[in-house]
Motif scaffolding. Structure first.
Motif, short mmCIF file in Angstrom:
data_model
loop_
_atom_site.label_atom_id
_atom_site.label_comp_id
_atom_site.label_asym_id
_atom_site.label_seq_id
_atom_site.Cartn_x
_atom_site.Cartn_y
_atom_site.Cartn_z
N GLY A 138 -13.32 -13.25 5.88
CA GLY A 138 -12.85 -12.83 7.22
C GLY A 138 -11.73 -12.27 7.62
N THR A 139 -10.87 -12.18 6.49
CA THR A 139 -9.62 -11.94 6.65
C THR A 139 -9.55 -10.30 6.55
N PRO A 140 -8.86 -9.71 7.28
CA PRO A 140 -8.51 -8.16 7.30
C PRO A 140 -7.84 -7.56 6.23
N LEU A 141 -8.51 -6.42 5.68
CA LEU A 141 -8.02 -5.80 4.52
C LEU A 141 -6.64 -5.22 4.81
N ARG A 142 -5.71 -5.23 3.89
CA ARG A 142 -4.38 -4.60 4.32
C ARG A 142 -4.49 -3.21 3.74
N ARG A 143 -3.88 -2.31 4.42
CA ARG A 143 -3.95 -0.90 3.98
C ARG A 143 -2.79 -0.77 3.13
N LYS A 144 -2.94 -0.04 2.04
CA LYS A 144 -1.78 0.35 1.40
C LYS A 144 -1.10 1.56 1.91
N GLU A 145 0.12 1.79 2.01
CA GLU A 145 0.66 3.12 2.28
C GLU A 145 0.68 3.98 1.22
N VAL A 146 0.32 5.26 1.59
CA VAL A 146 0.32 6.28 0.55
C VAL A 146 1.17 7.42 0.87
N THR A 147 1.70 8.02 0.13
CA THR A 147 2.42 9.32 0.35
C THR A 147 1.42 10.44 0.83
N GLU A 148 2.08 11.62 1.41
CA GLU A 148 1.17 12.59 1.79
C GLU A 148 0.58 13.34 0.36
#
Length: 70
Positions: free
Chosen positions: A19-29
């Motif tokens: 039930g823990t929210p997934l963390r999104r990885k920052e990506v470059t353009e």
């Protein structure tokens, strides 16, 4: 590569099972553009394969032996 994708999706499912929210990885353009380009290229590959299968099936069905049998 398919095995890696399946393993990765299993990890996501296991991580999200609690039930823990997934963390999104920052990506470059640039990375995002590369990913979109890859997905589009893969879609074209799948479409070409599917169209080739349709052509082969139609050609097979139009063979004289199949027409006589039907």
């Amino acid at each position: 590569k398919l095995h890696e994708n399946l393993a990765g999706s299993n990890r996501v499912a296991q991580n999200n099972a609690g039930g823990t929210p997934l963390r999104r990885k920052e990506v470059t353009e640039e990375e995002a553009e590369r990913f979109i380009h890859q997905v589009n290229r893969d879609a074209v590959t799948i479409q070409r394969w599917y169209r080739r299968q349709v052509r082969r099936r139609r050609a097979e069905a139009a063979r004289p032996e199949h027409l006589l049998a039907s």
